[in-house]
Every structure is written in C-alpha cells, then in structure tokens.
Design a protein around this motif. Structure first.
Motif, short mmCIF file in Angstrom:
data_model
loop_
_atom_site.label_atom_id
_atom_site.label_comp_id
_atom_site.label_asym_id
_atom_site.label_seq_id
_atom_site.Cartn_x
_atom_site.Cartn_y
_atom_site.Cartn_z
N ASN A 71 201.90 6.41 23.90
CA ASN A 71 201.57 6.49 25.33
C ASN A 71 200.95 7.84 25.68
OD1 ASN A 71 202.25 3.90 26.18
ND2 ASN A 71 204.40 4.44 26.45
N VAL A 72 201.44 8.92 25.08
CA VAL A 72 200.84 10.23 25.32
C VAL A 72 199.40 10.23 24.84
CG1 VAL A 72 200.88 12.67 24.64
CG2 VAL A 72 203.01 11.52 25.29
N LEU A 73 199.16 9.75 23.63
CA LEU A 73 197.80 9.72 23.09
C LEU A 73 196.87 8.88 23.96
CD1 LEU A 73 198.47 9.38 19.25
CD2 LEU A 73 197.74 11.42 20.50
N LEU A 74 197.35 7.73 24.40
CA LEU A 74 196.52 6.85 25.23
C LEU A 74 196.25 7.48 26.59
CD1 LEU A 74 198.12 3.41 24.34
CD2 LEU A 74 195.84 4.22 23.68
N SER A 75 197.23 8.11 27.17
CA SER A 75 197.07 8.75 28.47
C SER A 75 196.07 9.90 28.39
CB SER A 75 198.43 9.25 28.96
OG SER A 75 198.29 10.05 30.10
N VAL A 76 196.24 10.76 27.39
CA VAL A 76 195.34 11.90 27.24
C VAL A 76 193.94 11.42 26.86
CG1 VAL A 76 194.88 14.00 25.91
CG2 VAL A 76 197.19 13.52 26.75
N ARG A 77 193.84 10.36 26.07
CA ARG A 77 192.54 9.80 25.73
C ARG A 77 191.79 9.39 26.99
NH1 ARG A 77 190.60 5.05 26.16
NH2 ARG A 77 188.75 4.48 25.03
N LEU A 78 192.48 8.73 27.91
CA LEU A 78 191.86 8.29 29.15
C LEU A 78 191.43 9.49 30.01
CD1 LEU A 78 191.00 5.93 30.90
CD2 LEU A 78 193.31 5.87 31.84
N GLN A 79 192.29 10.50 30.11
CA GLN A 79 191.94 11.71 30.85
C GLN A 79 190.73 12.39 30.21
OE1 GLN A 79 195.44 14.20 31.06
NE2 GLN A 79 196.70 12.50 31.75
N ALA A 80 190.71 12.44 28.89
CA ALA A 80 189.59 13.06 28.18
C ALA A 80 188.30 12.28 28.44
CB ALA A 80 189.88 13.12 26.68
N LEU A 81 188.39 10.98 28.36
CA LEU A 81 187.22 10.13 28.62
C LEU A 81 186.65 10.38 30.00
CD1 LEU A 81 185.54 7.76 27.41
CD2 LEU A 81 187.16 6.22 28.51
N ASN A 82 187.53 10.51 30.99
CA ASN A 82 187.09 10.77 32.35
C ASN A 82 186.44 12.14 32.51
OD1 ASN A 82 187.91 8.27 33.34
ND2 ASN A 82 189.97 9.00 33.81
N ARG A 83 186.71 13.06 31.60
CA ARG A 83 186.12 14.41 31.64
C ARG A 83 184.97 14.58 30.66
NH1 ARG A 83 191.31 18.45 32.15
NH2 ARG A 83 192.34 17.32 33.82
N GLY A 84 184.62 13.50 29.97
CA GLY A 84 183.53 13.59 29.01
C GLY A 84 183.91 14.25 27.71
N VAL A 85 185.19 14.21 27.37
CA VAL A 85 185.71 14.80 26.14
C VAL A 85 186.17 13.66 25.24
CG1 VAL A 85 187.50 16.32 25.17
CG2 VAL A 85 186.39 16.91 27.34
N HIS A 86 186.01 13.82 23.95
CA HIS A 86 186.31 12.79 22.98
C HIS A 86 187.58 13.15 22.21
CE1 HIS A 86 184.83 10.27 19.38
NE2 HIS A 86 185.31 9.47 20.29
N LEU A 87 188.59 12.27 22.22
CA LEU A 87 189.84 12.49 21.48
C LEU A 87 189.72 11.81 20.12
CD1 LEU A 87 192.61 13.85 22.05
CD2 LEU A 87 193.47 11.57 22.55
N VAL A 88 189.90 12.58 19.06
CA VAL A 88 189.74 12.10 17.69
C VAL A 88 191.07 12.26 16.97
CG1 VAL A 88 188.51 12.48 15.51
CG2 VAL A 88 187.33 12.82 17.70
N LEU A 89 191.47 11.26 16.19
CA LEU A 89 192.70 11.34 15.39
C LEU A 89 192.32 11.64 13.95
CD1 LEU A 89 194.66 8.25 16.75
CD2 LEU A 89 194.63 10.60 17.63
N ALA A 90 192.88 12.71 13.41
CA ALA A 90 192.61 13.10 12.02
C ALA A 90 193.83 12.81 11.16
CB ALA A 90 192.25 14.58 11.92
N ALA A 91 193.60 12.15 10.05
CA ALA A 91 194.63 11.87 9.03
C ALA A 91 195.85 11.12 9.59
CB ALA A 91 195.06 13.16 8.33
N PRO A 92 195.63 10.04 10.36
CA PRO A 92 196.79 9.29 10.83
C PRO A 92 197.50 8.62 9.65
CG PRO A 92 194.78 8.09 11.33
CD PRO A 92 194.37 9.43 10.78
#
Length: 115
Positions: free
Chosen positions: A69-90
């Motif tokens: 939920n944290v990752l999804l929430s921050v992903r949405l906030q990032a998307l709204n600011r034009g920032v891309h959330l990337v997951l490395a080595a999941p």
C-alpha cells in the motif's frame, strides 16, 4: 516475532547518478510502513519532475499489504508530480505479491541496483 535480522533497518534515501535511490532492508510490513512512507515521501519531495525514484529492494526480505500500500500510494503521488517510481531487485515474494494483486504492471523493474 521477528529478530533483528529480519527487522527493517530505516530505509535510506540518497542521490546516485542523478536519481533518488531509497534502499530498503528487512521487512516492508505494518510495523515498518510509516518509516518506509516517510523515506519515500522525502525522496519524492526532492525529486524534480521527469526524474526517477528507485526503490532498491535487494536487501528487503518480505513485503505485506502494508508495504505494498505504501508503494502504491507513493507511486500515485509520484505519477501526479511527473516522477517515476522504479523497483530494483524485487524478491520472488515481492513479484508474487504484485502479480497476485494485479499491480505488477504498475511498476518498472530493474534487475539489480548497481553502484
């Protein structure tokens, strides 16, 4: 009860090669969700539009619905600011959680985070 080996160290955020990197270790669970959110939110506050925030999961041992939920929430906030959330080595467990919740297509993945 989890031991010190499985507990999350406080996520660390820093800039590496022009992108924000948040390194996560241990568990991304209910007990550590606030720390994870705070670290990601701080990285997002500093990230300019068009940039990436890389969440380095190489040393993360587990993720539950709170961490997701944290990752999804921050992903949405990032998307709204034009920032891309990337997951490395999941981890395999993380990939399975993303697939099970049908959120695997919402993220971009890097196989490993290189220094």
């Amino acid at each position: 009860m989890a031991t010190g080996a499985t507990h999350s160290d406080r996520p660390t955020a820093r800039t590496e090669r022009g992108r924000s990197v948040v390194r996560v270790s241990g568990e991304m669970d209910h007990e550590h969700a606030k720390e994870l959110h705070a670290s990601l939110a701080a990285a997002l506050d500093r990230a300019p539009a068009g940039s990436d925030i890389v969440v380095d999961l190489q040393n993360s041992s587990f993720c539950d619905s709170s961490g997701l939920n944290v990752l999804l929430s921050v992903r949405l906030q990032a998307l709204n600011r034009g920032v891309h959330l990337v997951l490395a080595a999941p981890s395999h467990q993380m990939i399975r959680l993303l697939e099970f919740t049908r959120s695997d297509d919402l993220f971009t993945y890097l196989p490993v985070m290189t220094d």
